[in-house]
Design a protein around this motif. Structure first.
Motif, PDB file in Angstrom:
ATOM      1  N   ASN A  85      19.242  -4.417   7.055  1.00  0.00           N
ATOM      2  CA  ASN A  85      20.514  -3.687   7.089  1.00  0.00           C
ATOM      3  C   ASN A  85      20.649  -2.829   8.339  1.00  0.00           C
ATOM      4  OD1 ASN A  85      22.305  -4.258   4.948  1.00  0.00           O
ATOM      5  ND2 ASN A  85      20.857  -3.332   3.503  1.00  0.00           N
ATOM      6  N   ARG A  86      19.588  -2.150   8.715  1.00  0.00           N
ATOM      7  CA  ARG A  86      19.685  -1.173   9.815  1.00  0.00           C
ATOM      8  C   ARG A  86      19.392  -1.776  11.182  1.00  0.00           C
ATOM      9  NH1 ARG A  86      15.822   3.430   7.909  1.00  0.00           N
ATOM     10  NH2 ARG A  86      16.320   4.206  10.024  1.00  0.00           N
ATOM     11  N   PHE A  87      18.434  -2.740  11.214  1.00  0.00           N
ATOM     12  CA  PHE A  87      18.020  -3.259  12.525  1.00  0.00           C
ATOM     13  C   PHE A  87      18.218  -4.766  12.673  1.00  0.00           C
ATOM     14  CE2 PHE A  87      15.505   0.463  11.368  1.00  0.00           C
ATOM     15  CZ  PHE A  87      15.870   1.320  12.398  1.00  0.00           C
ATOM     16  N   GLY A  88      18.675  -5.385  11.560  1.00  0.00           N
ATOM     17  CA  GLY A  88      18.986  -6.809  11.628  1.00  0.00           C
ATOM     18  C   GLY A  88      17.792  -7.702  11.861  1.00  0.00           C
ATOM     19  N   SER A  89      16.606  -7.245  11.437  1.00  0.00           N
ATOM     20  CA  SER A  89      15.410  -8.052  11.655  1.00  0.00           C
ATOM     21  C   SER A  89      14.294  -7.568  10.743  1.00  0.00           C
ATOM     22  CB  SER A  89      14.949  -7.920  13.117  1.00  0.00           C
ATOM     23  OG  SER A  89      13.676  -8.514  13.277  1.00  0.00           O
ATOM     24  N   ASP A  90      13.440  -8.497  10.303  1.00  0.00           N
ATOM     25  CA  ASP A  90      12.267  -8.044   9.562  1.00  0.00           C
ATOM     26  C   ASP A  90      11.112  -7.752  10.511  1.00  0.00           C
ATOM     27  OD1 ASP A  90      11.626 -10.605  10.245  1.00  0.00           O
ATOM     28  OD2 ASP A  90      11.228 -11.311   8.205  1.00  0.00           O
ATOM     29  N   LYS A  91      11.371  -7.821  11.806  1.00  0.00           N
ATOM     30  CA  LYS A  91      10.419  -7.294  12.781  1.00  0.00           C
ATOM     31  C   LYS A  91      11.175  -6.459  13.813  1.00  0.00           C
ATOM     32  CE  LYS A  91       9.939 -11.948  14.708  1.00  0.00           C
ATOM     33  NZ  LYS A  91      10.347 -12.826  13.604  1.00  0.00           N
ATOM     34  N   PRO A  92      11.713  -5.333  13.336  1.00  0.00           N
ATOM     35  CA  PRO A  92      12.592  -4.522  14.191  1.00  0.00           C
ATOM     36  C   PRO A  92      11.840  -3.846  15.339  1.00  0.00           C
ATOM     37  CG  PRO A  92      12.089  -3.349  12.157  1.00  0.00           C
ATOM     38  CD  PRO A  92      11.511  -4.722  12.005  1.00  0.00           C
ATOM     39  N   ASP A  93      12.504  -3.794  16.467  1.00  0.00           N
ATOM     40  CA  ASP A  93      11.977  -3.024  17.596  1.00  0.00           C
ATOM     41  C   ASP A  93      12.496  -1.598  17.443  1.00  0.00           C
ATOM     42  OD1 ASP A  93      11.224  -1.921  19.995  1.00  0.00           O
ATOM     43  OD2 ASP A  93      11.689  -3.721  21.149  1.00  0.00           O
ATOM     44  N   LEU A  94      11.616  -0.680  17.087  1.00  0.00           N
ATOM     45  CA  LEU A  94      12.031   0.703  16.817  1.00  0.00           C
ATOM     46  C   LEU A  94      11.912   1.593  18.051  1.00  0.00           C
ATOM     47  CD1 LEU A  94      10.496   1.288  13.258  1.00  0.00           C
ATOM     48  CD2 LEU A  94      12.748   0.415  13.881  1.00  0.00           C
ATOM     49  N   ARG A  95      11.702   0.969  19.219  1.00  0.00           N
ATOM     50  CA  ARG A  95      11.635   1.791  20.432  1.00  0.00           C
ATOM     51  C   ARG A  95      13.007   2.307  20.831  1.00  0.00           C
ATOM     52  NH1 ARG A  95       8.516  -2.129  24.371  1.00  0.00           N
ATOM     53  NH2 ARG A  95       9.865  -3.573  23.208  1.00  0.00           N
ATOM     54  N   PHE A  96      14.055   1.790  20.175  1.00  0.00           N
ATOM     55  CA  PHE A  96      15.399   2.334  20.432  1.00  0.00           C
ATOM     56  C   PHE A  96      16.196   2.348  19.131  1.00  0.00           C
ATOM     57  CE2 PHE A  96      17.679  -1.715  20.343  1.00  0.00           C
ATOM     58  CZ  PHE A  96      16.652  -2.629  20.562  1.00  0.00           C
ATOM     59  N   GLY A  97      17.261   3.140  19.126  1.00  0.00           N
ATOM     60  CA  GLY A  97      18.054   3.321  17.918  1.00  0.00           C
ATOM     61  C   GLY A  97      19.028   2.176  17.698  1.00  0.00           C
ATOM     62  N   ALA A 144      20.402  -9.647  16.529  1.00  0.00           N
ATOM     63  CA  ALA A 144      20.114 -10.280  17.828  1.00  0.00           C
ATOM     64  C   ALA A 144      20.931  -9.605  18.920  1.00  0.00           C
ATOM     65  CB  ALA A 144      20.431 -11.771  17.749  1.00  0.00           C
ATOM     66  N   VAL A 145      22.178  -9.215  18.577  1.00  0.00           N
ATOM     67  CA  VAL A 145      23.028  -8.481  19.541  1.00  0.00           C
ATOM     68  C   VAL A 145      22.375  -7.134  19.864  1.00  0.00           C
ATOM     69  CG1 VAL A 145      25.266  -7.370  19.858  1.00  0.00           C
ATOM     70  CG2 VAL A 145      25.121  -9.624  18.730  1.00  0.00           C
ATOM     71  N   ARG A 146      21.882  -6.480  18.807  1.00  0.00           N
ATOM     72  CA  ARG A 146      21.202  -5.186  18.986  1.00  0.00           C
ATOM     73  C   ARG A 146      20.020  -5.330  19.960  1.00  0.00           C
ATOM     74  NH1 ARG A 146      16.545  -3.072  16.873  1.00  0.00           N
ATOM     75  NH2 ARG A 146      16.436  -0.795  17.099  1.00  0.00           N
ATOM     76  N   GLY A 197      19.556  -3.570  23.535  1.00  0.00           N
ATOM     77  CA  GLY A 197      18.405  -2.696  23.789  1.00  0.00           C
ATOM     78  C   GLY A 197      17.805  -2.982  25.167  1.00  0.00           C
ATOM     79  N   LYS A 198      17.661  -4.280  25.460  1.00  0.00           N
ATOM     80  CA  LYS A 198      17.109  -4.649  26.768  1.00  0.00           C
ATOM     81  C   LYS A 198      18.116  -4.396  27.883  1.00  0.00           C
ATOM     82  CE  LYS A 198      14.020  -8.000  24.776  1.00  0.00           C
ATOM     83  NZ  LYS A 198      14.447  -9.003  23.787  1.00  0.00           N
ATOM     84  N   ASP A 199      19.366  -4.884  27.683  1.00  0.00           N
ATOM     85  CA  ASP A 199      20.379  -4.789  28.744  1.00  0.00           C
ATOM     86  C   ASP A 199      20.653  -3.345  29.141  1.00  0.00           C
ATOM     87  OD1 ASP A 199      20.501  -7.487  28.511  1.00  0.00           O
ATOM     88  OD2 ASP A 199      22.510  -7.582  27.625  1.00  0.00           O
TER      89      ASP A 199
END
Lengths: 594, 594
Positions: free
Chosen positions: A285-297, A409-411, A415-417
């Motif tokens: 729900n929050r990060f759109g992944s079951d392996k979320p990158d939490l280095r950014f919001g 995936a957009v998130r 995050g990178k861009d």
């Protein structure tokens, strides 16, 4: 070479050693003639020392020095002396001194190099792999392999200290039917039979718990005959663990302690423990992944209610069908071009989204894209998303899972861009409360999401069969910086529960017996409750080294085709050899190899 | 089981904990009803705690306790209390206390055991292997696997401290022609090609030296498709090491330091270092073996001169033909019967002796056996052998090698029969100055005694080709208690010397290229002088544990037929699986398996 054996490494000399006569052994890293004075940068694993052949050196010594080429392996005898002030290099351990050579011996010569031994090699991958021995000479590769050594030892040191026993399980084990990804080894003694290489020591580590070893680990080699894709290797290494009489909290505590120890000892990085725990549903729900990158919001929000009130029919029908609309605010991206937005949409589509809805927040409210459908509820939307002037709002409506992962995936791309990721930071989390079963639409049946020995959470025990899709398992993943680092679970030790799971996934008792017979047998003799996990070592070291491929942290990796250009493996073998193993080739008819 | 999780292990409670309420988890080791009081010996990896269900315990608790059978896995809540004085067991850590149970939960039940979990099991080997998970529960097996864990970690700790890097080499490598003992792994992606499992990481560790890693080690899994005989396993483990810029003294120092550390840390045994160095010729001359057991004396002597002067024609002709006569004095064995002497002779014959000559030393000099042939020179013989009244003199005349090893076998048997070996002692030595080549009588050619990369000793460099049989190599074995623990050598780094060796063993450059191509390629790029060794871990731990089979120190060994009764491997696989790997069976015609 007895009389030319090193008395110092190329990394240890400094001004406290001035005046000493030393012998160095190493490789000619660079050499140059500077107005009649010859300089050699002599390299070994420990560093580089500048060797000087003075203008007034003997003619034979000068001759010898002039013979030297890149990567000759040599021995040098000389006196340590302080460098002239203007030549001092503060960035090097040995930067204050040089060695004035009195004797040079060429130990071995070196052919012309296929590429320079250097920090930044742009040699093609297969060339690097063919000459891996040269590639590995670079300080950059040496550092990564050193890191791997250190990480591995730190893991062992921690686990041994916590009472774990490292126990070797066999490399040649039983091949299980449906073991489609097994590598097989034909037996010579037992004609027509085969061993398999283990995809993991899973069954054996559970057997070790039945044996009462209580706390087991192993830096284990695992083998999987993967299709060549992405960053896979036919063999990989995992820090395999299993513990008896534990709940998942105990497993978490050990892993958190181990990771802290590893990061502190090898990188000097203090990790914050305990790691955050994110239920699977929240992560999606929050990060759109079951392996979320939490280095950014950049957290996502659900906007179902507002979407139903909007005039956008696509969203309204998605919600009517039980789907969901997710939204994301890209701060300050109102200036994004059509092209940029279209690239974000491409990322979303990889995960199944039919499109990416967007609107910008301008001076006078929302504008562009799907903004017109939100006319009456713009303020409500902005408030709910905490969006401000200059922001770009992105939305996906679809089945819950598709909406989450597509916008996720957009998130990731944003995050990178947007440069939101700070290099050298490590953000761990546990993903918990995974579904125990997944529905296989193709085969129209439930299957185990992880593996069939995972314990259902207690509160679902009464309703397993009624609603398998709702059952959460005692199943957990360790995630770091958006990579899945480990999977683990509390295992079933109760034969009755095990039978019910086999039933739900449509596993007959013959099948169960055939695949897992020896583990099920062992479970008849008082198995303890147990659980475990297996962090991937290659990926862990890769993340720590800031690399993007596990090949960078494996001494002798295969290429993406599971082939090693260095030793040409796999390769053809003699027919006699096959005969002895009671097999013969059965080549695809039209593609016979030359 | 969240609410019944252990708060103490079964090995930690003592009188300082009296009064505490604890939860224990473990297995029912033994249980008995003693006049209405129920006793349970509860076992886990850490020890045994006595659990008591008092006579006045609640009926449900007593019921539960009566349900318990051997090896049920249970949880117990109770209060720690001091045992009655007469029940204190000083031999147990927990012998001062017992736990008065207030609650018992059966975690899992146990079927009837195929054998008792006990220190001394006389269960047949295949039964033990089939139920290895039960066999491993015994304290005796737990101790041995624990010792293996501890030895392995101590080795790592020492080597890491000495600047060695542990580097993983691949498990799937190139199969080399003549690799008759290679296990093969068919490739799915590369149809018709095969990987091999490494017989050792030899070539890769040398490559790592070329890569500049300087000091490498690996606790390495090695695979050899041996014929089923003796105490062999298809996979074994070695402490594989390699070092650059070293002579053999450096290798010895590291291994001696490592062994000292291992023995001290795990057994509390202080080893005497440096280890004795025995030239190969001396080892054969004095102990009749290149892996002499130095835990006892019984040294052999050469009596060629006296034998030539004797009247014993068998000896005289042996010497005339360039052979040798070796003698051994068995102290106090003059009373040996014909049968006993004949058993000694049998031992000698295994190594090729045609017979074992003997004489006794009686009150009035030598008597019996071949004594009559030594009539005139009896005193000289006794003096030279330092033999005394009551001794038995044993002699073998044959080719030097046969005479030494045959009488060496007699020496070994006497060492055991006479009880000369003190249990728990460890006598290490280095065997040095091995011949570099052996003559293969069958194929009428020289071959490498160890392997083709071993450096000849410097003083033989000029005469390699002239007299290969005389050349000694920079080659060494580590021996402990009569077992070969390790082989190693200083390697050739000079391509010219390497070529000469290949020539002497009749290896064409095509063959060399085909077998070792990638190592020879690597050697074109400035290889450092290097050397190494590889102590066998299984055998080391076996010796330390006082066992006679390596199966005793491997968690999941195969039996002598390379078969695992526990998981039934190797086993049949689906035809589809073989099809995918581009192979089919090629069974021996008359012995098709059912």
């Amino acid at each position: 070479m007895e009389n030319m054996k090193r008395t110092a490494t190329c990394g240890e000399l400094n001004s406290s050693r001035v005046g000493e006569t030393v012998t160095l052994n190493g490789w000619v890293h660079r050499n140059r003639d500077h107005g009649g004075i010859l300089f050699i940068n002599l390299r070994d694993r420990y560093g580089i020392t500048q060797v000087v052949i003075d203008e007034d050196a003997s003619a034979p010594l000068k001759e010898k020095a002039k013979e030297l080429k890149f990567e000759y392996c040599i021995a040098v005898v000389g006196i340590v002396r302080r460098r002239p002030d203007e030549m001092v290099n503060k960035d090097m351990n040995t930067g204050e001194i040089e060695v004035a050579a009195s004797q040079i011996e060429i130990l071995t010569k070196c052919d012309v190099l296929p590429f320079m031994i250097d920090e930044k090699s742009d040699a093609k991958e297969d060339l690097r792999l063919k000459y891996r021995y040269l590639d590995l000479r670079s300080f950059s590769m040496q550092r990564k392999i050193r890191l791997r050594t250190d990480v591995t030892f730190a893991a062992r040191e921690f686990l041994i200290g916590k009472g774990f026993m490292e126990i070797e399980t066999p490399t040649m084990i039983k091949s299980t039917p449906e073991g489609a990804r097994d590598f097989l080894v034909p037996s010579r003694i037992h004609a027509g039979k085969f061993y398999a290489l283990p995809q993991s020591p899973q069954l054996y580590k559970q057997i070790l718990m039945v044996s009462g070893f209580d706390r087991y680990f192993q830096i284990a080699h695992c083998f999987r005959d993967e299709d060549a894709r992405g960053d896979r290797q036919p063999e990989h290494t995992q820090i395999d663990m299993e513990m008896s009489f534990v709940s998942k909290d105990d497993v978490f505590e050990v892993v958190e302690g181990m990771m802290s120890h590893i990061f502190d000892k090898t990188l000097g990085v203090k990790l914050e423990i305990p790691f955050q725990r994110l239920p699977y549903d929240d992560a999606l729900n929050r990060f759109g992944s079951d392996k979320p990158d939490l280095r950014f919001g950049l957290e996502m929000k659900t906007v179902d209610e507002l979407a139903s009130k909007s005039g956008f029919n696509a969203f309204k029908s998605v919600i009517a069908e039980g789907g969901c609309v997710k939204a994301l605010v890209a701060s300050g991206c109102a200036g994004y071009s059509r092209k940029q937005i279209s690239e974000l949409e491409d990322a979303a589509k990889v995960y199944g989204a039919k499109g990416l809805a967007w609107m910008k927040v301008g001076e006078s409210g929302i504008e562009g894209g799907v903004s017109k459908f939100f006319d009456g509820i713009a303020d409500e939307l902005l408030a709910s998303l905490e969006a401000q002037e200059g922001d770009l709002i992105l939305m996906v409506g679809d089945k819950w899972n598709v909406a989450c992962t597509s916008l996720g995936a957009v998130r990731s791309k944003l995050g990178k861009d947007l440069g939101l990721i700070e290099a050298g930071t490590f953000r761990f989390c546990w993903i918990v409360d995974f579904p125990l079963f997944e529905y296989n639409e193709e085969e129209q049946r439930w299957e185990a999401a992880h593996h069939m020995f995972t314990m259902p959470q207690e509160q679902y025990l009464d309703t397993l069969e009624e609603n398998p899709g709702a059952v959460k398992g005692d199943l957990y993943d360790l995630v770091c910086n958006g990579f899945e680092l480990a999977s683990g679970s509390i295992r079933i030790h109760d034969p009755e529960i095990q039978k019910r799971i086999f039933n739900i996934v449509g596993f007959s008792s013959e099948e169960a017996e055939n695949r897992f017979g020896f583990l099920l047998n062992a479970f008849r003799y008082g198995p303890p409750p147990h659980g475990g996990i297996a962090p991937g070592l290659d990926r862990l070291v890769m993340i720590m080294a800031g690399e993007n491929s596990i090949k960078e942290v494996i001494a002798f990796p295969k290429n993406n085709q599971a082939y090693s250009p260095m030793d040409d493996s796999p390769s053809l073998v003699d027919e006699d050899q096959l005969k002895m193993l009671h097999i013969k080739l059965d080549m695809p008819e039209k593609e016979e190899e030359s």
